[in-house]
Scaffold this motif. Structure first.
Motif, PDB file in Angstrom:
ATOM      1  N   VAL A   1      -8.297   8.759  -0.792  1.00 21.07           N
ATOM      2  CA  VAL A   1      -8.030   8.114   0.492  1.00 21.07           C
ATOM      3  C   VAL A   1      -8.971   6.930   0.676  1.00 21.07           C
ATOM      4  CG1 VAL A   1      -8.026   8.407   3.000  1.00 21.07           C
ATOM      5  CG2 VAL A   1      -7.268  10.277   1.526  1.00 21.07           C
ATOM      6  N   GLN A   2      -8.389   5.811   1.052  1.00 19.78           N
ATOM      7  CA  GLN A   2      -9.166   4.626   1.397  1.00 19.78           C
ATOM      8  C   GLN A   2      -8.836   4.264   2.838  1.00 19.78           C
ATOM      9  OE1 GLN A   2      -8.298   1.076  -0.877  1.00 19.78           O
ATOM     10  NE2 GLN A   2     -10.347   0.293  -0.548  1.00 19.78           N
ATOM     11  N   GLU A   3      -9.857   3.930   3.629  1.00 18.20           N
ATOM     12  CA  GLU A   3      -9.666   3.565   5.030  1.00 18.20           C
ATOM     13  C   GLU A   3      -9.744   2.059   5.194  1.00 18.20           C
ATOM     14  OE1 GLU A   3     -12.456   5.564   7.569  1.00 18.20           O
ATOM     15  OE2 GLU A   3     -11.991   7.515   6.707  1.00 18.20           O
ATOM     16  N   LEU A   4      -8.887   1.544   6.060  1.00 19.30           N
ATOM     17  CA  LEU A   4      -8.883   0.122   6.382  1.00 19.30           C
ATOM     18  C   LEU A   4      -8.858   0.001   7.895  1.00 19.30           C
ATOM     19  CD1 LEU A   4      -8.577  -2.823   5.290  1.00 19.30           C
ATOM     20  CD2 LEU A   4      -6.123  -2.507   5.491  1.00 19.30           C
TER      21      LEU A   4
ATOM     22  N   LEU B   1      -4.987   4.766   6.846  1.00 22.14           N
ATOM     23  CA  LEU B   1      -5.357   5.560   5.677  1.00 22.14           C
ATOM     24  C   LEU B   1      -4.331   5.309   4.579  1.00 22.14           C
ATOM     25  CD1 LEU B   1      -6.107   8.860   7.606  1.00 22.14           C
ATOM     26  CD2 LEU B   1      -7.733   7.100   6.933  1.00 22.14           C
ATOM     27  N   VAL B   2      -4.812   4.881   3.415  1.00 24.42           N
ATOM     28  CA  VAL B   2      -3.922   4.577   2.298  1.00 24.42           C
ATOM     29  C   VAL B   2      -4.368   5.340   1.061  1.00 24.42           C
ATOM     30  CG1 VAL B   2      -3.448   2.280   3.214  1.00 24.42           C
ATOM     31  CG2 VAL B   2      -5.204   2.539   1.494  1.00 24.42           C
ATOM     32  N   ALA B   3      -3.438   5.548   0.136  1.00 24.05           N
ATOM     33  CA  ALA B   3      -3.751   6.206  -1.135  1.00 24.05           C
ATOM     34  C   ALA B   3      -4.111   5.143  -2.159  1.00 24.05           C
ATOM     35  CB  ALA B   3      -2.553   7.021  -1.610  1.00 24.05           C
ATOM     36  N   LYS B   4      -5.247   5.307  -2.793  1.00 20.10           N
ATOM     37  CA  LYS B   4      -5.723   4.370  -3.817  1.00 20.10           C
ATOM     38  C   LYS B   4      -5.865   5.150  -5.117  1.00 20.10           C
ATOM     39  CE  LYS B   4      -9.680   1.450  -4.876  1.00 20.10           C
ATOM     40  NZ  LYS B   4     -10.633   2.107  -5.731  1.00 20.10           N
ATOM     41  N   ASP B   5      -5.316   4.591  -6.200  1.00 18.23           N
ATOM     42  CA  ASP B   5      -5.437   5.254  -7.498  1.00 18.23           C
ATOM     43  C   ASP B   5      -6.902   5.477  -7.853  1.00 18.23           C
ATOM     44  OD1 ASP B   5      -2.700   5.272  -7.816  1.00 18.23           O
ATOM     45  OD2 ASP B   5      -2.664   3.482  -9.090  1.00 18.23           O
ATOM     46  N   ILE B   6      -7.206   6.656  -8.378  1.00 15.49           N
ATOM     47  CA  ILE B   6      -8.559   6.942  -8.840  1.00 15.49           C
ATOM     48  C   ILE B   6      -8.801   6.150 -10.116  1.00 15.49           C
ATOM     49  CG2 ILE B   6     -10.052   8.736  -9.815  1.00 15.49           C
ATOM     50  CD1 ILE B   6      -8.713  10.691  -7.886  1.00 15.49           C
ATOM     51  N   GLU B   7      -9.899   5.411 -10.113  1.00 18.89           N
ATOM     52  CA  GLU B   7     -10.251   4.597 -11.277  1.00 18.89           C
ATOM     53  C   GLU B   7     -11.542   5.139 -11.880  1.00 18.89           C
ATOM     54  OE1 GLU B   7     -10.353   0.486 -10.185  1.00 18.89           O
ATOM     55  OE2 GLU B   7      -8.366   0.566  -9.289  1.00 18.89           O
TER      56      GLU B   7
ATOM     57  N   ILE C   1       0.838  -1.198   0.000  1.00 19.92           N
ATOM     58  CA  ILE C   1       0.000   0.000   0.000  1.00 19.92           C
ATOM     59  C   ILE C   1       0.876   1.252   0.000  1.00 19.92           C
ATOM     60  CG2 ILE C   1      -1.949  -1.094   1.173  1.00 19.92           C
ATOM     61  CD1 ILE C   1      -0.130   1.282   3.277  1.00 19.92           C
ATOM     62  N   LYS C   2       0.272   2.375  -0.386  1.00 18.47           N
ATOM     63  CA  LYS C   2       0.925   3.681  -0.272  1.00 18.47           C
ATOM     64  C   LYS C   2       0.381   4.340   0.988  1.00 18.47           C
ATOM     65  CE  LYS C   2       2.324   7.570  -3.060  1.00 18.47           C
ATOM     66  NZ  LYS C   2       2.243   8.131  -4.409  1.00 18.47           N
ATOM     67  N   PHE C   3       1.248   4.521   1.971  1.00 16.43           N
ATOM     68  CA  PHE C   3       0.871   4.970   3.311  1.00 16.43           C
ATOM     69  C   PHE C   3       0.521   6.454   3.343  1.00 16.43           C
ATOM     70  CE2 PHE C   3       2.161   6.743   7.446  1.00 16.43           C
ATOM     71  CZ  PHE C   3       1.399   5.969   8.304  1.00 16.43           C
ATOM     72  N   ILE C   4      -0.585   6.773   4.024  1.00 13.84           N
ATOM     73  CA  ILE C   4      -0.947   8.157   4.311  1.00 13.84           C
ATOM     74  C   ILE C   4      -0.884   8.412   5.820  1.00 13.84           C
ATOM     75  CG2 ILE C   4      -2.773   9.898   4.254  1.00 13.84           C
ATOM     76  CD1 ILE C   4      -3.702   8.734   1.619  1.00 13.84           C
TER      77      ILE C   4
END
Length: 105
Positions: free
Chosen positions: A62-65, A40-46, A16-19
């Motif tokens: 931003v995507q939360e896990l 909180l991770v960075a997710k590519d916009i699709e 993941i790309k860490f935020i």
């Protein structure tokens, strides 16, 4: 048959790309106690193009896990934007969700 020992990492490894990470606890306006953590991770916009919805963009969102709050300090030296490997497992409170249980060294 192979059995995992106590020192064998369990779960699935995900890059993941860490935020950031957050641990929150308190009492809600409704008077209920809460105590949880999230990653909180960075997710590519699709892009999405359907009959009902159209969306496109650039960069990341931003995507939360959910995060096991006992492992939050493992992220203390991780910088925003770092690509890291995390371990995820089914959330024992809700098997429909996964929960981050730590950083792979």
């Amino acid at each position: 048959m192979h059995e995992a020992s106590d020192d064998t990492p369990r779960g699935l490894t995900v890059k993941i790309k860490f935020i950031g990470v957050q641990h929150m606890r308190g009492v809600s306006k409704a008077g209920r106690d809460y105590d949880f953590a999230r990653l909180l991770v960075a997710k590519d916009i699709e892009p999405v193009f359907s009959d009902n919805r159209q969306m496109h963009g650039y960069g990341a969102e931003v995507q939360e896990l959910p995060l096991d709050k006992t492992c939050i300090d493992q992220f203390a030296l991780v910088a925003v934007g770092d690509m890291i490997d995390i371990r995820v497992e089914p959330d024992p409170r809700n098997f429909k969700n996964n929960i981050c249980v730590g950083v792979n060294a």
